[in-house]
Structure formats: structure tokens, C-alpha cells
Design an enzyme around this catalytic site. Structure first.
Site, PDB file in Angstrom:
ATOM      1  N   ALA A   1       0.816  -1.276   0.047  1.00  0.00           N
ATOM      2  CA  ALA A   1       0.124  -0.065   0.101  1.00  0.00           C
ATOM      3  C   ALA A   1       0.975   1.178   0.045  1.00  0.00           C
ATOM      4  O   ALA A   1       0.306   2.479   0.077  1.00  0.00           O
ATOM      5  CB  ALA A   1      -1.062  -0.072   1.354  1.00  0.00           C
ATOM      6  N   CYS A   2       2.286   0.900  -0.072  1.00  0.00           N
ATOM      7  CA  CYS A   2       3.075   2.351  -0.088  1.00  0.00           C
ATOM      8  C   CYS A   2       3.753   2.413  -1.534  1.00  0.00           C
ATOM      9  O   CYS A   2       4.690   1.549  -1.716  1.00  0.00           O
ATOM     10  CB  CYS A   2       4.200   2.074   1.133  1.00  0.00           C
ATOM     11  SG  CYS A   2       5.483   3.568   0.980  1.00  0.00           S
ATOM     12  N   PRO A   3       3.414   3.517  -1.957  1.00  0.00           N
ATOM     13  CA  PRO A   3       4.157   3.719  -3.489  1.00  0.00           C
ATOM     14  C   PRO A   3       5.533   3.748  -3.372  1.00  0.00           C
ATOM     15  O   PRO A   3       6.555   3.437  -4.193  1.00  0.00           O
ATOM     16  CB  PRO A   3       3.613   5.245  -4.060  1.00  0.00           C
ATOM     17  CG  PRO A   3       2.944   5.903  -2.895  1.00  0.00           C
ATOM     18  CD  PRO A   3       2.596   4.694  -1.764  1.00  0.00           C
TER      19      PRO A   3
END
Length: 149
Positions: free
Chosen positions: A33-35
Site C-alpha cells: 500500500a506504499c508507493p
């Protein structure tokens, strides 16, 4: 976004780095969920380092990182718990979310509940407990947590 504190490099030149290249020595902690963590995974793949650097994937839903401490309100990345109970998000909305997803396993480094625990083990208590983390399994510390490096 706060500036990353851990900015060491891996280099064969011992005069500029205490972290030398060594297959199996390093471990990458990310969250899907973390770019910024995606960027680290992409670089690992493009450089052909999948067999040299292992990976842990944090749970995509933030939780309290010290759930037994009612005074500590910090929420962040946690590791999967295949034996855990489903839970709502930190605001009590949404879910219930499963305690682990495929590939979202318990922490293999220190058996930590949260990413925060790894930072604290490395003596970092400034509050930016983020991913990605490049961890040195030999020296038991963080090498770098800046995705652009």
C-alpha cells in the site's frame, strides 16, 4: 513527507561504507500500500537482486503499533499474523480485515509485531517508522529507508 534519516549505502569500498555487497545479507521490508516501497521493489527486480535480497511485506492496513499501551496512539505498518483475529482499521471503520494476506507473513528479522519495533531495535525513536527499510541481517540494523536510493 519527513526526510529519511537512514541514508547509508552498500559499497565494496570499505572506506565509504560499513555495508559491503553480500548475497543473503540484506532484507527489504515493504508494504504493497506504499508507493515508495513499490519503487524499492521495482529497483530490486530491475537490478536482478531478487535472489540476493529477501523481502517481507507489511500488512496494508495500519494498526496501533503498541496495542498494549493505551497511552501510545501511534498507528503504522504491522506484520501479518496468520493466527491473529480479523480487525477494523485504526478509526474503527471498515473491515474486518484479515490478520494476514498471502505473502504478508510474520517478521523474519526480529519477530516484530510492527515496523516500528525494527526502528526501535536500531535505536531510532524519532517517530518516522516507515517503509521501505533495507535491513542488514549481519549487523542487525537499518541500512537505508529512502526509496530513491
Amino acid at each position: 513527507r519527513k526526510e529519511s534519516v537512514w541514508r547509508d549505502i552498500i559499497s565494496e569500498d570499505e572506506s565509504c561504507s560499513k555495508f559491503q555487497p553480500e548475497s543473503g545479507r540484506y532484507h527489504l521490508v515493504v508494504a504493497m500500500a506504499c508507493p515508495w516501497a513499490h519503487r524499492a521493489l521495482i529497483v530490486r527486480a530491475l537490478k536482478g537482486l531478487e535472489d540476493a535480497i529477501s523481502v517481507s511485506i507489511a500488512h496494508p492496513i495500519w494498526r496501533k503499533t503498541k496495542p498494549d499501551n493505551v497511552e501510545d496512539e501511534h498507528c503504522g505498518w504491522v506484520f501479518g499474523d496468520p493466527n491473529g483475529e480479523p480487525f477494523p482499521n485504526t478509526k474503527g471503520l471498515g473491515g474486518p480485515f484479515p490478520p494476514a494476506y498471502p505473502g504478508n507473513e510474520p517478521d523474519p528479522i526480529k519477530n516484530s509485531f510492527a515496523v516500528r519495533d525494527l526502528y526501535e531495535f536500531a535505536q531510532d525513536t524519532n517517530g518516522k517508522y516507515t517503509v521501505p527499510i533495507l535491513w542488514d541481517k549481519k549487523l542487525n540494523t537499518i541500512v537505508n529507508n529512502e526509496s530513491s536510493e
